[in-house]
Design an enzyme around this catalytic site. Sequence first.
Site, PDB file in Angstrom:
ATOM      1  CG  ASP A   1      -7.568   3.671   2.273  1.00 21.79           C
ATOM      2  OD1 ASP A   1      -8.508   3.244   1.562  1.00 21.79           O
ATOM      3  OD2 ASP A   1      -7.528   4.841   2.684  1.00 21.79           O
TER       4      ASP A   1
ATOM      5  CE  LYS B   1      -1.955   2.558   3.163  1.00 24.79           C
ATOM      6  NZ  LYS B   1      -2.532   2.933   4.451  1.00 24.79           N
TER       7      LYS B   1
END
Length: 248
Positions: A162, A143
């Site tokens: 997320d 991420k």
Amino acid sequence: MAGKITRKTPAKQAKRSGPESALKKRARTQRIVALLRENDPDAVCALWHENPLQLLIATILSAQCTDERVNTVTPVLFERYPQAKDLAAADLEDIEQIIRPTGFFRNKAKSIKGAATVLAEKYNGVVPQTLEELVELPGVGRKTANVVLGVAYEIASGVVVDTHVTRLSNRLGLVEGENAVQIEQKLILLLPKEDWIAFSHLLITHGRQVCKAIRPRCEICFLNKLCPSAFKVQPKPRVPKATRRKAR
Ligand code: SF4
């Protein structure tokens, strides 16, 4: 004799038409992206930063923390330690004290110092531009690497997943499940590559403003005609802050 008129309920229609085809889902996804863009053409990363190193550190700090809170500590951190070599040489306790409001500060401080040390020693202080190199840095996962590559270098290496992207992608019926890697793989198949970077910013902004975790505002949502969860999400009871703290 006139035939009997039967009315199809949405549920019956769904049963009859069966699951949405991949082609239709792709088309719906692209319509969703177009509407999100139309409504918020300026959606960008909300983490304050002036260079790739600052964005990398801010993204590490954003784990389990709001961007607003991260933005309250990073100006102090970056002023005191402007370069990777400065963070690498910093006293761990001083980093901890500065970033304390972001939570999990001991682990985050170790990651920041560790990543800065590798950057200073191996990359001359410059944040690398490949996913493979980035995920080798302490505290940096897929991420964070996707955020840095997409926002700082405009390299579409994947889709940032997320909590907002997870929640909205599920509600919008684009994916099923909570596994970030699997969600990313599914989204990559649904989106043209030129939308990979913007998609996350658009969804995160929409998640903050409209499709909130506790109580989505379907009545004002411009996606409600394209969303299978519209008006169906049960509002979650709010957990008192004191209980939340105890639960950690
Ligand atoms: S219609 Fe409701 S559940 Fe669907 S995206 Fe909009 S706010 Fe979220």
